[in-house]
Design an enzyme around this catalytic site. Structure first.
Site, PDB file in Angstrom:
ATOM      1  N   GLY A  60       0.775  -1.119  -0.113  1.00  0.00           N
ATOM      2  CA  GLY A  60       0.000  -0.006  -0.003  1.00  0.00           C
ATOM      3  C   GLY A  60       0.947   1.244  -0.048  1.00  0.00           C
ATOM      4  CG  LEU A 117       3.209  -9.552 -19.605  1.00  0.00           C
ATOM      5  CD1 LEU A 117       3.064  -9.484 -21.210  1.00  0.00           C
ATOM      6  CD2 LEU A 117       2.948 -11.005 -19.110  1.00  0.00           C
ATOM      7  N   GLY A 118       6.860  -8.240 -16.466  1.00  0.00           N
ATOM      8  CA  GLY A 118       8.247  -7.688 -16.269  1.00  0.00           C
ATOM      9  C   GLY A 118       8.782  -7.033 -17.394  1.00  0.00           C
ATOM     10  CG  ASP A 144       3.841  -2.755  -4.574  1.00  0.00           C
ATOM     11  OD1 ASP A 144       2.880  -3.236  -4.908  1.00  0.00           O
ATOM     12  OD2 ASP A 144       4.675  -3.083  -3.887  1.00  0.00           O
TER      13      ASP A 144
END
Length: 303
Positions: free
Chosen positions: A41, A219-220, A250
């Site tokens: 968060g 997908l990185g 994040d």
């Protein structure tokens, strides 16, 4: 009042870099311990604020040194921490992170004060939820609290971005029904879609059939795949030298939420978020690696 309100966890990240990750029963030497601000968060809030989003965080921290560390980091990023609850009787959540030479990581989280964030805390923040364009949610806080935040956002007409991480065995229809989008990585997409094989397109389609309003599969280094009412869009990746992948997802989600709050379409927001996620892996740590708008401008543009 806000572009993005993040309702979620706040952890102190305790990171050690190693030449290789230990096996069962094995001890390896690592670098000096690095303490930094983290938690899914708090990470998403910091990422949104650093690129200029008007951002607030609803979380719980302990009345300890780590709690002060997390609040200071949010203020430095530009996040409004007025909704954060300081629980003097709890320890701040912590994450123990091991990073290998390729930048890949293994993480163990001790929830601490995060486990005490309740639906009552969400109810007390209904005005903040209603004053936000987007609410971003994850699953490092109690599930009933996530459900309460999603319901409050739906009632207020606030868009919900849901990142179901750590991935549960199953995600209930109530949460899927408000996710716009559901943001998952490849592992989460495969697990939550119930399809052990297939492609990201297949997983996204299965998740939308299960109730998500829209889906983004990250997908990185290969970018992301977006599925919404306009169809399927493949967003290319930005090639960078990865130093530490901690918190990159994040960074992506925080950036995505910020652009959606500004009126971008989901594919447009995902293209921007891919660049933010790529910038984040070029530096160690989670929040310390997140780029400002000026730093982001130095990355190559997507084709």
């Amino acid at each position: 009042m806000y572009d993005v309100l993040v309702v979620g966890s706040a952890n102190a990240d305790l990171t050690v870099r190693v030449a290789r990750r230990p096996g069962a029963g094995e001890t390896v030497l690592g670098t000096d311990l690095m303490e930094s601000a983290g938690g899914k968060g708090a990470n998403q809030a910091a990422a949104a604020a650093r690129i200029g989003g008007r951002t607030a965080l609803l979380a719980r921290v302990g009345g300890d040194a780590y709690g002060e560390l997390l609040l200071a980091a949010q203020r430095a990023a530009g996040t409004d921490v007025a909704p954060v609850i300081v629980d003097e009787h709890a320890r701040t959540g912590t994450a123990m992170i091991i990073v290998d030479p390729d930048g890949d990581n293994s993480i163990v989280v001790s929830p601490g004060a995060n486990a005490a964030l309740t639906p009552d805390d969400v109810a007390a923040a209904k005005g903040v939820i209603a004053a936000s364009a987007v609410v971003s949610l994850q699953l490092e806080i109690p599930l009933e609290t996530v459900r309460a935040a999603a319901a409050a956002a739906e009632e207020a007409g606030t868009r919900v971005v849901l990142n179901p991480s750590p991935a549960p065995e199953d995600l209930d229809r109530e949460l899927l029904a408000v996710a716009d989008p559901l943001v998952v990585n490849e592992h989460e997409a495969r697990a939550l879609s119930g399809r052990a094989d297939g492609t990201p397109t297949d997983w996204a389609a299965a998740l939308r059939e299960r109730g998500a309003r829209s889906v983004v599969v990250t997908l990185g280094g290969d970018g992301a795949l977006v599925l919404d009412d306009s169809g399927t869009t493949a967003v290319p990746g930005v090639r960078v030298e990865a130093v530490d992948t901690t918190g990159a997802g994040d960074a992506f989600t925080g950036a995505l939420a910020t652009r959606l709050a500004g009126g971008a379409t989901l594919p447009e927001a995902a293209r921007f978020a891919v660049r933010v996620g790529a910038a984040a892996v070029t530096k160690p740590g989670a929040q310390p690696s997140y780029p400002t708008a000026e730093e982001l401008a130095q990355l190559p543009q997507l084709p």
